[in-house]
Design a protein around this motif. Structure first.
Motif, mmCIF file in Angstrom:
data_model
loop_
_atom_site.group_PDB
_atom_site.id
_atom_site.type_symbol
_atom_site.label_atom_id
_atom_site.label_comp_id
_atom_site.label_asym_id
_atom_site.label_seq_id
_atom_site.Cartn_x
_atom_site.Cartn_y
_atom_site.Cartn_z
ATOM 1 N N GLY A 74 -16.230 29.111 17.654
ATOM 2 C CA GLY A 74 -17.468 29.886 17.652
ATOM 3 C C GLY A 74 -17.311 31.223 16.958
ATOM 4 N N CYS A 75 -16.226 31.935 17.274
ATOM 5 C CA CYS A 75 -15.968 33.221 16.606
ATOM 6 C C CYS A 75 -15.738 33.024 15.113
ATOM 7 N N GLY A 76 -15.002 31.970 14.763
ATOM 8 C CA GLY A 76 -14.760 31.708 13.349
ATOM 9 C C GLY A 76 -16.034 31.412 12.595
ATOM 10 N N ALA A 77 -16.876 30.555 13.183
ATOM 11 C CA ALA A 77 -18.129 30.212 12.523
ATOM 12 C C ALA A 77 -19.070 31.410 12.461
ATOM 13 N N ALA A 78 -19.070 32.231 13.515
ATOM 14 C CA ALA A 78 -19.903 33.436 13.500
ATOM 15 C C ALA A 78 -19.456 34.390 12.398
ATOM 16 N N THR A 79 -18.147 34.476 12.196
ATOM 17 C CA THR A 79 -17.631 35.291 11.095
ATOM 18 C C THR A 79 -18.074 34.728 9.753
ATOM 19 N N GLY A 80 -17.975 33.399 9.630
ATOM 20 C CA GLY A 80 -18.412 32.753 8.401
ATOM 21 C C GLY A 80 -19.883 32.946 8.120
ATOM 22 N N PHE A 81 -20.661 33.159 9.178
ATOM 23 C CA PHE A 81 -22.099 33.401 9.032
ATOM 24 C C PHE A 81 -22.362 34.566 8.080
ATOM 25 N N PHE A 82 -21.542 35.598 8.171
ATOM 26 C CA PHE A 82 -21.751 36.790 7.352
ATOM 27 C C PHE A 82 -21.105 36.674 5.974
ATOM 28 N N VAL A 83 -20.223 35.700 5.806
ATOM 29 C CA VAL A 83 -19.438 35.631 4.574
ATOM 30 C C VAL A 83 -20.243 35.063 3.413
ATOM 31 N N ASN A 84 -20.937 33.935 3.640
ATOM 32 C CA ASN A 84 -21.491 33.185 2.521
ATOM 33 C C ASN A 84 -22.474 33.963 1.644
ATOM 34 N N PRO A 85 -23.499 34.595 2.211
ATOM 35 C CA PRO A 85 -24.409 35.329 1.317
ATOM 36 C C PRO A 85 -23.755 36.524 0.643
ATOM 37 N N ILE A 86 -22.834 37.192 1.353
ATOM 38 C CA ILE A 86 -22.132 38.325 0.745
ATOM 39 C C ILE A 86 -21.227 37.832 -0.384
ATOM 40 N N TRP A 120 0.444 28.630 13.234
ATOM 41 C CA TRP A 120 1.502 27.961 13.980
ATOM 42 C C TRP A 120 2.391 28.956 14.733
ATOM 43 N N LEU A 121 2.487 30.178 14.245
ATOM 44 C CA LEU A 121 3.369 31.172 14.850
ATOM 45 C C LEU A 121 2.737 31.872 16.053
ATOM 46 N N THR A 122 1.475 31.621 16.337
ATOM 47 C CA THR A 122 0.785 32.333 17.405
ATOM 48 C C THR A 122 1.297 31.899 18.786
ATOM 49 N N THR A 123 1.186 32.838 19.732
ATOM 50 C CA THR A 123 1.585 32.560 21.119
ATOM 51 C C THR A 123 0.458 32.855 22.103
ATOM 52 N N GLU A 124 -0.660 33.428 21.615
ATOM 53 C CA GLU A 124 -1.794 33.756 22.468
ATOM 54 C C GLU A 124 -3.081 33.267 21.805
ATOM 55 N N VAL A 125 -4.073 32.955 22.635
ATOM 56 C CA VAL A 125 -5.341 32.453 22.116
ATOM 57 C C VAL A 125 -6.012 33.492 21.228
ATOM 58 N N TRP A 126 -5.937 34.782 21.597
ATOM 59 C CA TRP A 126 -6.612 35.804 20.796
ATOM 60 C C TRP A 126 -6.046 35.880 19.382
ATOM 61 N N GLN A 127 -4.755 35.564 19.247
ATOM 62 C CA GLN A 127 -4.147 35.569 17.915
ATOM 63 C C GLN A 127 -4.739 34.445 17.046
ATOM 64 N N ILE A 128 -4.968 33.286 17.658
ATOM 65 C CA ILE A 128 -5.592 32.189 16.918
ATOM 66 C C ILE A 128 -7.017 32.565 16.524
ATOM 67 N N VAL A 129 -7.729 33.249 17.434
ATOM 68 C CA VAL A 129 -9.096 33.679 17.132
ATOM 69 C C VAL A 129 -9.112 34.548 15.876
ATOM 70 N N VAL A 130 -8.225 35.515 15.811
ATOM 71 C CA VAL A 130 -8.175 36.425 14.663
ATOM 72 C C VAL A 130 -7.866 35.663 13.372
ATOM 73 N N LEU A 131 -6.846 34.827 13.423
ATOM 74 C CA LEU A 131 -6.439 34.106 12.215
ATOM 75 C C LEU A 131 -7.490 33.089 11.780
ATOM 76 N N TRP A 132 -8.117 32.432 12.749
ATOM 77 C CA TRP A 132 -9.134 31.448 12.371
ATOM 78 C C TRP A 132 -10.350 32.139 11.761
ATOM 79 N N CYS A 133 -10.683 33.325 12.228
ATOM 80 C CA CYS A 133 -11.760 34.093 11.601
ATOM 81 C C CYS A 133 -11.411 34.432 10.149
ATOM 82 N N LEU A 134 -10.146 34.773 9.912
ATOM 83 C CA LEU A 134 -9.718 35.056 8.538
ATOM 84 C C LEU A 134 -9.806 33.805 7.667
#
Length: 435
Positions: A74-86, A120-134
């Motif tokens: 959800g966070c990743g897709a929400a981030t992508g929401f702002f990416v495409n038109p920009i 793959w190197l992440t150890t916490e869910v929040w780290q995956i959230v950040v990387l998946w948003c990127l």
């Protein structure tokens, strides 16, 4: 060589930049778009379908996967929401000699590959959230800019065929990615997906040819940047209805984010069997959906009709979800997959070609396609956030039935759009430049 249309003045700002001269032969454009799309589709689909689920099972256990996966996707897709038109706005105005589209295809593919490798190197869910948003940001840039090539460099008469091919890529990309990672494990799976994303972008920019913009674009203001997210539905009703079609039919595809969880919790698939089971389902999807996609794209061009295909795609996609809502064994899942595959294939075969006819301004192709792509991003953003609540209330049955209703609405909304060749009707305001 295409002749650029006359430059017009935007009522909210300075004159838009002129369209760059195109020099890439059609065959090379097609291969370049296929390569870039393949890399991007694999980068975004394979982690969602299996790799993120397996990673989260290790971190939080099976019971914690639905919520964690919903937050991540959800966070990743929400981030992508702002990416495409920009991304479209920026690439429209990029003046580098390397090319306004080539620059961002390469940058997005390489940066996305780096972010994927790091998950793959992440150890916490929040780290995956950040990387998946990127990942969503970088790959979103790449795919949004690739989509602009449809109008930049593909003649209108050939867009149905190439739209069908790209729709096939959406179906076959996950299959190819799953086939590659299934014999691998751990870090090797993530690295393989990242490598495919980078290679796809690299091949694309080697094939494409672009000329830089003839004149420097005017400086863009904050107001104009924010306007990247808006196309007036009153002035451009065809664009608005096409946007809603993509939004509601796109809700059907958003169900795929929970395929792994569905197989684990309702069907009883083990974690060891999950990747192989999803691969088998993907074979059915590609075999059936890919055939439907290619045939529908070709037939659409020959009949010069697009609306019936979009409608049929939405209805069949909804039907597949209804079957899945009551499935309790793999044979029912396979039947649902086949029905949904036909619907997805038919829809994808003409969706891009139909959307490209509804663009308001030739000078803002990339930006307007970015706004159009938001319709596909919103379901992927919102549904992961509300899915845990729906699952708690009515399980997978409620989730899939609700998405089926949305898909059916999307298929019917296409009736409000002009058919191919009817764009001159005064009821509609849209791009009428022929190429």
């Amino acid at each position: 060589m295409n002749v650029p249309p006359p430059t017009t003045v935007d009522g909210d700002g300075p004159k838009a930049p002129p369209i760059a001269t195109v020099t890439t032969p059609f065959g090379r454009v097609m291969v370049a778009m296929i390569s870039s799309y393949m890399g991007g589709v694999i980068a975004l689909s394979v982690p969602v379908s299996v790799l993120l689920t397996l990673k989260l099972v290790e971190m939080v256990g099976q019971d914690g996967v639905p919520l964690a996966l919903g937050v991540i996707t959800g966070c990743g897709a929400a981030t992508g929401f702002f990416v495409n038109p920009i991304a479209g706005r920026i690439s429209d105005r990029t003046q580098l000699r390397f090319g306004r589209r080539r620059t961002w295809i390469l940058a997005g593919g390489l940066a996305g590959a780096c972010a994927l490798s790091a998950i793959w190197l992440t150890t916490e869910v929040w780290q995956i959230v950040v990387l998946w948003c990127l990942v969503e940001i970088f790959i979103g840039f790449q795919m949004s800019v690739t989509g602009a090539l449809m109008v930049d460099q593909v003649p209108a008469a050939k867009r149905g065929s190439i739209s069908g091919v790209l729709g096939l890529i959406v179906a076959t990309g996950p299959l190819l990615g799953l086939a590659i990672i299934t014999p691998l494990s751990g870090a090797a799976q993530w690295i393989a997906i990242a490598a495919l994303a980078a290679i796809g972008a690299a091949i694309a920019i080697l094939l494409l040819r672009e000329s830089p913009l003839a004149n420097a674009p005017s400086p863009i203001t904050a107001r104009q940047l924010l306007s990247s997210f808006w196309v007036s539905p009153r002035r451009h009703p065809a664009f608005a209805y096409a946007w809603m079609v993509k939004l509601f039919v796109g809700a059907v595809g958003a169900a795929g984010a929970y395929n792994g969880v569905f197989l684990l919790q309702r069907i009883g698939t083990s974690t060891e069997e999950l990747a192989a089971t999803i691969l088998g389902i993907s074979f059915i999807f590609v075999g059936v959906g890919g055939t439907a996609c290619l045939l529908a794209g070709i037939v659409s061009d020959r009949l010069r009709r697009q609306k019936p295909f979009v409608m049929m795609g939405g209805v069949l996609g909804a039907g597949g979800l209804v079957v899945l809502a009551f499935a309790d064994a793999l044979p029912a899942v396979y039947l649902s997959t086949a029905i949904s595959a036909v619907g997805a294939g038919i829809f994808l075969s003409v969706d891009t070609a139909l959307s490209s006819r509804m663009l308001p301004r030739a000078e803002d192709i990339g930006k307007d396609l970015g706004v159009m792509s938001l319709a596909g991003t919103i379901p992927a953003s919102a549904i992961p956030f509300i899915a845990p609540l729906l699952l708690a209330i009515g399980g997978f049955t409620l989730l899939y039935l609700l998405l089926a209703v949305l898909g059916l609405i999307g298929g019917l909304l296409v009736l409000r759009l002009p058919e191919l060749g009817k764009e001159g009707d005064p009821r509609w305001a849209q791009l009428t430049v022929t190429r």
